[in-house]
Design a protein around this motif. Sequence first.
Motif, PDB file in Angstrom:
ATOM      1  N   LEU A  11       0.823  -1.213   0.000  1.00  0.00           N
ATOM      2  CA  LEU A  11       0.000   0.000   0.000  1.00  0.00           C
ATOM      3  C   LEU A  11       0.859   1.265   0.000  1.00  0.00           C
ATOM      4  N   VAL A  12       1.894   1.263   0.841  1.00  0.00           N
ATOM      5  CA  VAL A  12       2.776   2.431   0.899  1.00  0.00           C
ATOM      6  C   VAL A  12       3.500   2.599  -0.425  1.00  0.00           C
ATOM      7  N   LEU A  13       3.958   1.487  -1.005  1.00  0.00           N
ATOM      8  CA  LEU A  13       4.629   1.532  -2.306  1.00  0.00           C
ATOM      9  C   LEU A  13       3.725   2.148  -3.359  1.00  0.00           C
ATOM     10  N   PHE A  14       2.486   1.696  -3.409  1.00  0.00           N
ATOM     11  CA  PHE A  14       1.561   2.219  -4.422  1.00  0.00           C
ATOM     12  C   PHE A  14       1.345   3.719  -4.241  1.00  0.00           C
ATOM     13  N   GLY A  15       1.070   4.141  -3.002  1.00  0.00           N
ATOM     14  CA  GLY A  15       0.823   5.559  -2.764  1.00  0.00           C
ATOM     15  C   GLY A  15       2.038   6.420  -3.053  1.00  0.00           C
ATOM     16  N   TYR A  16       3.215   5.945  -2.649  1.00  0.00           N
ATOM     17  CA  TYR A  16       4.454   6.694  -2.845  1.00  0.00           C
ATOM     18  C   TYR A  16       4.762   6.864  -4.330  1.00  0.00           C
ATOM     19  N   ILE A  17       4.693   5.770  -5.086  1.00  0.00           N
ATOM     20  CA  ILE A  17       5.010   5.833  -6.515  1.00  0.00           C
ATOM     21  C   ILE A  17       3.939   6.613  -7.272  1.00  0.00           C
ATOM     22  N   ALA A  18       2.680   6.440  -6.899  1.00  0.00           N
ATOM     23  CA  ALA A  18       1.612   7.170  -7.570  1.00  0.00           C
ATOM     24  C   ALA A  18       1.796   8.673  -7.397  1.00  0.00           C
ATOM     25  N   LEU A  19       2.203   9.097  -6.198  1.00  0.00           N
ATOM     26  CA  LEU A  19       2.415  10.519  -5.939  1.00  0.00           C
ATOM     27  C   LEU A  19       3.564  11.066  -6.777  1.00  0.00           C
ATOM     28  N   LEU A  20       4.687  10.333  -6.785  1.00  0.00           N
ATOM     29  CA  LEU A  20       5.845  10.799  -7.545  1.00  0.00           C
ATOM     30  C   LEU A  20       5.575  10.773  -9.050  1.00  0.00           C
ATOM     31  N   ALA A  21       5.086   9.635  -9.544  1.00  0.00           N
ATOM     32  CA  ALA A  21       4.863   9.502 -10.981  1.00  0.00           C
ATOM     33  C   ALA A  21       3.791  10.485 -11.460  1.00  0.00           C
ATOM     34  N   GLY A  22       2.710  10.602 -10.697  1.00  0.00           N
ATOM     35  CA  GLY A  22       1.654  11.523 -11.094  1.00  0.00           C
ATOM     36  C   GLY A  22       2.111  12.970 -11.067  1.00  0.00           C
ATOM     37  N   GLY A  23       2.855  13.341 -10.020  1.00  0.00           N
ATOM     38  CA  GLY A  23       3.325  14.720  -9.912  1.00  0.00           C
ATOM     39  C   GLY A  23       4.287  15.108 -11.016  1.00  0.00           C
ATOM     40  N   LEU A  24       5.277  14.255 -11.280  1.00  0.00           N
ATOM     41  CA  LEU A  24       6.256  14.586 -12.319  1.00  0.00           C
ATOM     42  C   LEU A  24       5.664  14.441 -13.720  1.00  0.00           C
ATOM     43  N   ALA A  25       4.725  13.521 -13.894  1.00  0.00           N
ATOM     44  CA  ALA A  25       4.044  13.421 -15.184  1.00  0.00           C
ATOM     45  C   ALA A  25       3.258  14.699 -15.462  1.00  0.00           C
ATOM     46  N   ALA A  26       2.634  15.258 -14.420  1.00  0.00           N
ATOM     47  CA  ALA A  26       1.901  16.507 -14.585  1.00  0.00           C
ATOM     48  C   ALA A  26       2.848  17.655 -14.909  1.00  0.00           C
ATOM     49  N   LEU A  27       4.000  17.694 -14.198  1.00  0.00           N
ATOM     50  CA  LEU A  27       4.965  18.774 -14.430  1.00  0.00           C
ATOM     51  C   LEU A  27       5.518  18.725 -15.849  1.00  0.00           C
ATOM     52  N   PHE A  28       6.115  17.589 -16.216  1.00  0.00           N
ATOM     53  CA  PHE A  28       6.756  17.500 -17.521  1.00  0.00           C
ATOM     54  C   PHE A  28       5.746  17.378 -18.654  1.00  0.00           C
ATOM     55  N   LEU A  53       4.242  -0.808 -10.640  1.00  0.00           N
ATOM     56  CA  LEU A  53       3.909  -0.448 -12.020  1.00  0.00           C
ATOM     57  C   LEU A  53       2.456  -0.013 -12.154  1.00  0.00           C
ATOM     58  N   ALA A  54       1.573  -0.599 -11.340  1.00  0.00           N
ATOM     59  CA  ALA A  54       0.176  -0.163 -11.364  1.00  0.00           C
ATOM     60  C   ALA A  54       0.077   1.311 -11.008  1.00  0.00           C
ATOM     61  N   ALA A  55       0.994   1.754 -10.131  1.00  0.00           N
ATOM     62  CA  ALA A  55       1.016   3.165  -9.751  1.00  0.00           C
ATOM     63  C   ALA A  55       1.705   4.023 -10.806  1.00  0.00           C
TER      64      ALA A  55
END
Length: 259
Positions: free
Chosen positions: A7-24, A117-119
């Motif tokens: 659960l922590v892995l999913f939330g952590y990666i989702a936050l990073l991937a989503g945030g940087l995907a939005a930025l770039f 990867l799901a995240a």
Amino acid sequence: MWWILALVLFGYIALLAGGLAALFGGLESGAINPDAVNTGGGSSLTGLGSLPPLIYSFASSVGYVFPVLLGALATTGEFRHQTLTPTFLATPKRGRVLGAKTISLFVVGAALGVVGLAASVGVGALVLGGFGVDPLLADGETWALIGRTVLAMALWAVIGVGLGVLVPSQVASIVIVLAFTQFVEPLLRFAAAFTEVTADIGKFLPGAASDALVGASFFTLASPGGTVLEPWQGGLALLAYGLVATVGGYFISWKRDVT
């Protein structure tokens, strides 16, 4: 612990991937003014078909600490809770016990890779698509990267098993994992990029080998001129780390008398 870490892995990666995907993704599409963001030239980073793999690679380049921790907990927990005694009484061949644990954690590590990867792919592709950036999900190389990511996470879990056998103290092994992955190795990889000789050595560090196996990582952008291993070489290097740690731990602590 496995589902908590997942659960922590999913939330952590989702936050990073989503945030940087939005930025770039915003920079790529023009939705975000490059002058309003200090990217250090990062807008040129995004003019590419390589942005989605960089986002997707967060599952392993950042999330690898989770399978390592789980692998270490799976072995150190045997010492902490003294379950080795009934285990060895039931199965006196200790090498078989350790081999079974290694194979089991390889599978669980792969499962954590799927969670990561799901995240990274799920959230990252959704955000990139929202900004009009092609997520490259129809590209065969993207799916090859996804497969290599699952393999990398599985190998990290094997390394964790070996570390837990080498360092039976649960507290000590957790401290070592967190200190090395979050502080020591990033500094070593950064310092190694300054000279050609150290760069040739630094590419064999576990994290660098993992990034080479996956084939993409934001960390490699910090040293664009640095040398990297081929994916198959990175995979062999990771496997070697796991085997050396596991075999060494078998002779150092696993064969000792237990009570």
